[in-house]
Design a protein around this motif. Structure first.
Motif, mmCIF file in Angstrom:
data_model
loop_
_atom_site.group_PDB
_atom_site.id
_atom_site.type_symbol
_atom_site.label_atom_id
_atom_site.label_comp_id
_atom_site.label_asym_id
_atom_site.label_seq_id
_atom_site.Cartn_x
_atom_site.Cartn_y
_atom_site.Cartn_z
ATOM 1 N N PHE A 179 0.855 -1.180 0.000
ATOM 2 C CA PHE A 179 0.000 0.000 0.000
ATOM 3 C C PHE A 179 0.895 1.236 0.000
ATOM 4 O O PHE A 179 1.758 1.387 0.877
ATOM 5 N N PHE A 180 0.706 2.130 -0.966
ATOM 6 C CA PHE A 180 1.260 3.478 -0.895
ATOM 7 C C PHE A 180 0.136 4.353 -0.385
ATOM 8 O O PHE A 180 -0.849 4.587 -1.100
ATOM 9 N N LEU A 181 0.236 4.833 0.835
ATOM 10 C CA LEU A 181 -0.911 5.491 1.455
ATOM 11 C C LEU A 181 -0.548 6.828 2.070
ATOM 12 O O LEU A 181 0.540 7.001 2.637
ATOM 13 N N GLY A 182 -1.470 7.772 1.933
ATOM 14 C CA GLY A 182 -1.303 9.058 2.576
ATOM 15 C C GLY A 182 -1.522 8.957 4.076
ATOM 16 O O GLY A 182 -2.244 8.076 4.554
ATOM 17 N N VAL A 183 -0.914 9.856 4.804
ATOM 18 C CA VAL A 183 -1.110 9.900 6.259
ATOM 19 C C VAL A 183 -2.494 10.455 6.579
ATOM 20 O O VAL A 183 -3.212 9.940 7.434
ATOM 21 N N ASP A 184 -2.875 11.521 5.894
ATOM 22 C CA ASP A 184 -4.185 12.154 6.111
ATOM 23 C C ASP A 184 -5.143 11.686 5.030
ATOM 24 O O ASP A 184 -4.998 12.039 3.853
ATOM 25 N N LEU A 185 -6.136 10.886 5.437
ATOM 26 C CA LEU A 185 -7.126 10.350 4.500
ATOM 27 C C LEU A 185 -8.519 10.804 4.908
ATOM 28 O O LEU A 185 -8.802 10.947 6.107
ATOM 29 N N PRO A 186 -9.412 11.035 3.956
ATOM 30 C CA PRO A 186 -10.793 11.396 4.305
ATOM 31 C C PRO A 186 -11.574 10.169 4.741
ATOM 32 O O PRO A 186 -11.116 9.038 4.616
ATOM 33 N N GLY A 187 -12.780 10.417 5.269
ATOM 34 C CA GLY A 187 -13.670 9.310 5.590
ATOM 35 C C GLY A 187 -13.625 8.856 7.030
ATOM 36 O O GLY A 187 -14.274 7.876 7.388
ATOM 37 N N GLY A 188 -12.861 9.540 7.880
ATOM 38 C CA GLY A 188 -12.893 9.222 9.304
ATOM 39 C C GLY A 188 -11.791 8.337 9.820
ATOM 40 O O GLY A 188 -11.704 8.110 11.027
ATOM 41 N N ALA A 189 -10.942 7.786 8.962
ATOM 42 C CA ALA A 189 -9.825 6.949 9.412
ATOM 43 C C ALA A 189 -8.562 7.381 8.670
ATOM 44 O O ALA A 189 -8.536 7.429 7.444
ATOM 45 N N SER A 190 -7.538 7.709 9.415
ATOM 46 C CA SER A 190 -6.278 8.156 8.822
ATOM 47 C C SER A 190 -5.456 6.960 8.353
ATOM 48 O O SER A 190 -5.794 5.799 8.621
ATOM 49 N N GLY A 191 -4.347 7.261 7.693
ATOM 50 C CA GLY A 191 -3.444 6.187 7.290
ATOM 51 C C GLY A 191 -2.873 5.444 8.483
ATOM 52 O O GLY A 191 -2.707 4.219 8.443
ATOM 53 N N ILE A 192 -2.584 6.164 9.550
ATOM 54 C CA ILE A 192 -2.063 5.529 10.773
ATOM 55 C C ILE A 192 -3.114 4.602 11.363
ATOM 56 O O ILE A 192 -2.809 3.475 11.789
ATOM 57 N N GLU A 193 -4.369 5.033 11.384
ATOM 58 C CA GLU A 193 -5.434 4.187 11.931
ATOM 59 C C GLU A 193 -5.654 2.948 11.060
ATOM 60 O O GLU A 193 -5.946 1.868 11.582
ATOM 61 N N MET A 194 -5.510 3.090 9.753
ATOM 62 C CA MET A 194 -5.639 1.914 8.903
ATOM 63 C C MET A 194 -4.511 0.926 9.186
ATOM 64 O O MET A 194 -4.731 -0.286 9.195
ATOM 65 N N ALA A 195 -3.305 1.435 9.430
ATOM 66 C CA ALA A 195 -2.189 0.544 9.782
ATOM 67 C C ALA A 195 -2.490 -0.207 11.072
ATOM 68 O O ALA A 195 -2.138 -1.386 11.226
ATOM 69 N N GLN A 196 -3.165 0.445 12.023
ATOM 70 C CA GLN A 196 -3.568 -0.228 13.259
ATOM 71 C C GLN A 196 -4.552 -1.349 12.964
ATOM 72 O O GLN A 196 -4.481 -2.429 13.564
ATOM 73 N N MET A 197 -5.488 -1.118 12.035
ATOM 74 C CA MET A 197 -6.469 -2.152 11.681
ATOM 75 C C MET A 197 -5.801 -3.358 11.033
ATOM 76 O O MET A 197 -6.260 -4.489 11.179
ATOM 77 N N LEU A 198 -4.697 -3.116 10.324
ATOM 78 C CA LEU A 198 -4.000 -4.194 9.633
ATOM 79 C C LEU A 198 -2.986 -4.908 10.518
ATOM 80 O O LEU A 198 -2.401 -5.908 10.106
ATOM 81 N N ALA A 199 -2.785 -4.395 11.749
ATOM 82 C CA ALA A 199 -1.677 -4.871 12.580
ATOM 83 C C ALA A 199 -1.712 -6.368 12.830
ATOM 84 O O ALA A 199 -0.693 -7.039 12.813
ATOM 85 N N GLY A 200 -2.890 -6.936 13.057
ATOM 86 C CA GLY A 200 -2.967 -8.364 13.370
ATOM 87 C C GLY A 200 -3.243 -9.244 12.170
ATOM 88 O O GLY A 200 -3.478 -10.437 12.335
ATOM 89 N N ARG A 201 -3.206 -8.678 10.982
ATOM 90 C CA ARG A 201 -3.576 -9.443 9.783
ATOM 91 C C ARG A 201 -2.401 -10.277 9.294
ATOM 92 O O ARG A 201 -1.266 -9.814 9.250
ATOM 93 N N LYS A 202 -2.683 -11.514 8.894
ATOM 94 C CA LYS A 202 -1.659 -12.379 8.334
ATOM 95 C C LYS A 202 -1.431 -11.992 6.879
ATOM 96 O O LYS A 202 -2.349 -11.640 6.162
ATOM 97 N N ASN A 203 -0.176 -12.058 6.439
ATOM 98 C CA ASN A 203 0.184 -11.698 5.056
ATOM 99 C C ASN A 203 -0.265 -10.286 4.713
ATOM 100 O O ASN A 203 -0.773 -10.022 3.621
ATOM 101 N N LYS A 204 -0.091 -9.356 5.641
ATOM 102 C CA LYS A 204 -0.503 -7.981 5.365
ATOM 103 C C LYS A 204 0.479 -7.329 4.393
ATOM 104 O O LYS A 204 1.657 -7.699 4.317
ATOM 105 N N PRO A 205 0.009 -6.352 3.608
ATOM 106 C CA PRO A 205 0.883 -5.701 2.639
ATOM 107 C C PRO A 205 1.917 -4.810 3.314
ATOM 108 O O PRO A 205 1.735 -4.369 4.458
ATOM 109 N N ALA A 206 3.000 -4.549 2.577
ATOM 110 C CA ALA A 206 3.963 -3.543 3.030
ATOM 111 C C ALA A 206 3.283 -2.179 2.985
ATOM 112 O O ALA A 206 2.413 -1.924 2.153
#
Length: 290
Positions: A53-80
């Motif tokens: 994922f090439f992702l911005g830090v500030d994203l619209p829609g209520g969840a930032s790039g940092i928060e999305m990284a938190q959601m992916l933290a426990g995922r197996k085979n998560k993207p770079a």
């Protein structure tokens, strides 16, 4: 050799176009889609095994790039994760969450080459989850009904007793399984935090996720509100509204509002008001004995 599939997640179309132009020249990478918000990206990830994922830090829609990284933290085979930002303010948080790189945009000459080197190293470890092939029975696998047999092995008395004892122990262990602890696990800055139920004031629905509010902080949770309602309901939590689940032990007042509406007020240094839907007020009054 399969290429690393890339998703571009940024609110600025000019940044996405510039990224695509650069990545089109990278032989081991393939850009497969663009997104603007974190939730769009997560939906795409369910269908496509992205490697980066090439992702911005500030994203619209209520969840930032940092928060999305938190959601992916426990995922197996998560993207770079390669963060794109115009400042270094979130770099520490990004690397704490396992970011592969953090690019200041626009990147300095030669800087993107270092990112590609890191992604090429990541690619050697990344494995896509293969799609299971449909099972087709070989001729040797076919078993005619008349050829089926049950193999019976005789057991001595002491062996029978040991087997029965083992089965009984397994049954007892399953039947007497310990209850879950009264804490909710959430990911925050790459760590798993256990929040005691009695510290949760209310839970707020957000898209397919939810925010868990305590007295001093709110945590993004990967649970849907309905899942948390089922889990927290036996612990004196009540769904007062389609968007809110509240800890009844934190409620200090039920206020009547104009138009036959009602509002809850909760304890704490900062008083919080939550609406109560009309169809739920009667049930709530019955629970609290009004």
């Amino acid at each position: 050799m399969p290429k690393l599939k890339a998703l571009l997640i940024h609110p600025d179309p000019e940044v996405r176009t510039a990224l695509r132009d650069v990545l089109d020249e990278v032989p081991f990478m393939q850009v497969l889609g663009e997104a603007v918000s974190a939730f769009e990206a997560l939906e795409l990830l369910e269908a496509i095994p992205y490697g980066v994922f090439f992702l911005g830090v500030d994203l619209p829609g209520g969840a930032s790039g940092i928060e999305m990284a938190q959601m992916l933290a426990g995922r197996k085979n998560k993207p770079a994760l390669v963060f794109i930002s115009d400042s270094e303010s979130q770099a520490y948080a990004a690397f704490e969450l396992g970011a592969t790189d953090y690019l200041l945009w626009p990147p300095a000459p030669g800087r993107m080459a270092r990112t590609m080197d890191r992604l090429q190293t990541f690619k050697t470890r990344f494995r896509e989850v293969p799609t299971p092939a449909p099972y087709t029975a070989d001729a040797d696998d076919e078993i005619e009904g008349d050829d089926e047999q049950t193999v019976k092995l005789p057991l001595h008395d002491e062996e029978q007793d040991s087997l029965l004892a083992a089965l009984q122990a397994a049954w007892d262990q399953t039947g007497n399984r310990r209850p879950e602890i009264d804490k909710l696990a959430v990911n925050q800055d790459g760590r798993t935090i256990l929040i005691p139920y009695d510290q949760i004031i209310f839970v707020e629905a957000f898209e397919d996720y939810s925010y868990v509010h305590t007295a001093n902080q709110k945590f993004l949770s990967s649970y849907r509100l309905k899942n948390l309602e089922d889990r927290l309901g036996p612990h004196r939590f009540f769904r007062v509204h389609r968007k809110y689940l509240v800890n009844l032990d934190m409620v200090t007042e039920i206020a009547s509002m104009p138009g036959s509406n009602f509002m809850l007020r909760t304890a704490g240094r900062t008083r919080i008001e939550l609406p109560i839907s009309r169809r739920r007020i009667a049930e709530l009054k019955k629970i609290i004995g009004l």
